[in-house]
Design a protein around this motif. Structure first.
Motif, short mmCIF file in Angstrom:
data_model
loop_
_atom_site.label_atom_id
_atom_site.label_comp_id
_atom_site.label_asym_id
_atom_site.label_seq_id
_atom_site.Cartn_x
_atom_site.Cartn_y
_atom_site.Cartn_z
N LEU A 290 -13.18 -7.02 -7.12
CA LEU A 290 -12.91 -6.26 -8.34
C LEU A 290 -12.17 -4.97 -8.04
N GLN A 291 -12.47 -4.37 -6.90
CA GLN A 291 -11.74 -3.16 -6.53
C GLN A 291 -10.25 -3.47 -6.37
N ALA A 292 -9.96 -4.63 -5.81
CA ALA A 292 -8.57 -5.05 -5.66
C ALA A 292 -7.90 -5.29 -7.01
N ALA A 293 -8.74 -5.64 -8.01
CA ALA A 293 -8.22 -5.88 -9.35
C ALA A 293 -8.16 -4.61 -10.18
N GLY A 294 -8.53 -3.48 -9.58
CA GLY A 294 -8.45 -2.21 -10.28
C GLY A 294 -9.67 -1.87 -11.12
#
Length: 375
Positions: free
Chosen positions: A94-98
């Motif tokens: 999710l961090q990669a997805a912002g």
């Protein structure tokens, strides 16, 4: 001093269910390969087949080529990994997805990465995130930080019972005895249930105190329905006998149950004999300032509260060494007689000179609750 159990707030406050509030990502314009893999991942995750869901979401991530496809695959990965209980992987996806800090913080907490959870929660702010900071600090063995977090929660959102309970637990772990008892008292003011009183009084009983204060404590435990152990009823009986409160001793020894041994039988007999003796001796004892407390105790044990109060007043006027004892017993007698204001006034007048102030303060707290004893 025994701790109040620290109760988990995180799930209740953040609404954490199986998915920690994560929704399945919305449909978007993606290639057939990515779309098919995302659908497979969704169905498998919903049915509880984590292995198949993870395999499908990895296929979606491998097939994704556009920015939108990568974002949707990352969001689905967060959903799938959360359903699978793989919270660190969910957070990374999710961090990669912002994803924002309010979404990441509970995932890091669930993953046991408490420092990262605290860092994200501080960025997010708000009541729920403050709860997370407090509990993550507790998990990390940092009670002082947890105390600060709970105090901030209470200052911002009010003295909710669960916040006070967890603050008390953190104070206990930090060795802050004074703060722990003060918070537990606040908790009793908010929630005066027997269980709250039991926590407060059992912990208080572990302090060193003079026998008269311990007897007054047992009176308070009796009033709040928090005496359970036979040994406590036995000690209550003995202290009441020593103080000349025969009727109180009879009540306590009866609560202890049938006399199981010779010592218990002797207590029963002593309470019965003193009851007869007290009725005859009370007037004489109450008449002289030097024995007025004993006279008041005799009347208190007999349930003759106006006479007990008059005797205690005589002892208080003499201002002898037992004056503070008389003030405490007068307050208790006044509550029994239904005069709450007189009871509070008596407790408030107790000084800190004779070891009776702390128990008087607890009685003041009790007198401020609904249904303070009468009769």
């Amino acid at each position: 001093m025994r701790a109040t159990a620290v109760r988990p707030l995180l799930a209740a406050s953040l609404g954490l269910g199986l998915t920690l509030g994560l929704a399945m990502p919305a449909a978007a314009a993606v290639s057939k390969a990515v779309g098919t893999a995302l659908q497979q991942a969704q169905r498998a995750a919903a049915s509880g087949n984590s292995g198949a869901a993870i395999a499908a979401v990895k296929n979606a991530q491998a097939a994704a080529s556009t920015a939108e496809e990568k974002q949707k695959a990352a969001q689905m990965a967060g959903y799938v990994y959360t359903r699978a209980g793989q919270y660190a992987a969910a957070a990374n996806a999710l961090q990669a997805a912002g994803a924002g800090p309010s979404q990441l913080a509970p995932l890091y907490y669930q993953a046991g990465q408490y420092d990262r959870a605290i860092a994200e929660a501080k960025k997010a702010g708000g009541e729920n995130m403050q709860v997370l900071i407090a509990q993550a600090s507790t998990k990390l063995g940092r009670p002082q930080q947890a105390i600060a977090a709970y105090q901030k929660l209470i200052a911002s959102n009010g003295a909710k019972p669960l916040y006070l309970e967890n603050l008390a637990g953190a104070q206990y772990k930090a060795g802050d005895k004074k703060g722990y008892l003060a918070t537990t008292e606040r908790l009793v003011r908010v929630d005066g249930s027997a269980s709250r009183w039991k926590t407060l009084l059992v912990n208080f009983s572990q302090n060193s105190m003079r026998s008269e204060a311990k007897l007054a404590l047992y009176h308070l435990m009796l009033a709040t329905g928090t005496i359970e152990r036979p040994q406590d009823w036995s000690e209550f009986t003995k202290l009441a006998l020593v103080a000349g409160q025969a009727g109180v001793a009879r009540t306590a020894v009866a609560k202890a149950g049938p006399a199981a041994d010779a010592q218990a039988q002797r207590l029963v007999e002593a309470a019965q004999q003193m009851t007869v003796k007290s009725a005859a001796e009370a007037p004489k004892l109450a008449a002289a300032p030097g024995t007025a407390v004993k006279g008041g105790n005799a009347y208190l044990g007999l349930g003759q509260y106006p006479q007990a109060i008059a005797a205690y007043d005589k002892a208080i006027a003499a201002n002898a060494a037992d004056a503070d004892q008389a003030r405490v017993w007068k307050g208790i007698a006044a509550l029994h007689a239904g005069n709450v204001s007189a009871g509070k006034a008596a407790f408030a007048s107790v000084t800190d000179k004779a070891g009776m102030k702390d128990i008087a303060d607890l009685w003041t707290l009790y007198a401020s609750t609904r249904g303070a004893i009468k009769g």
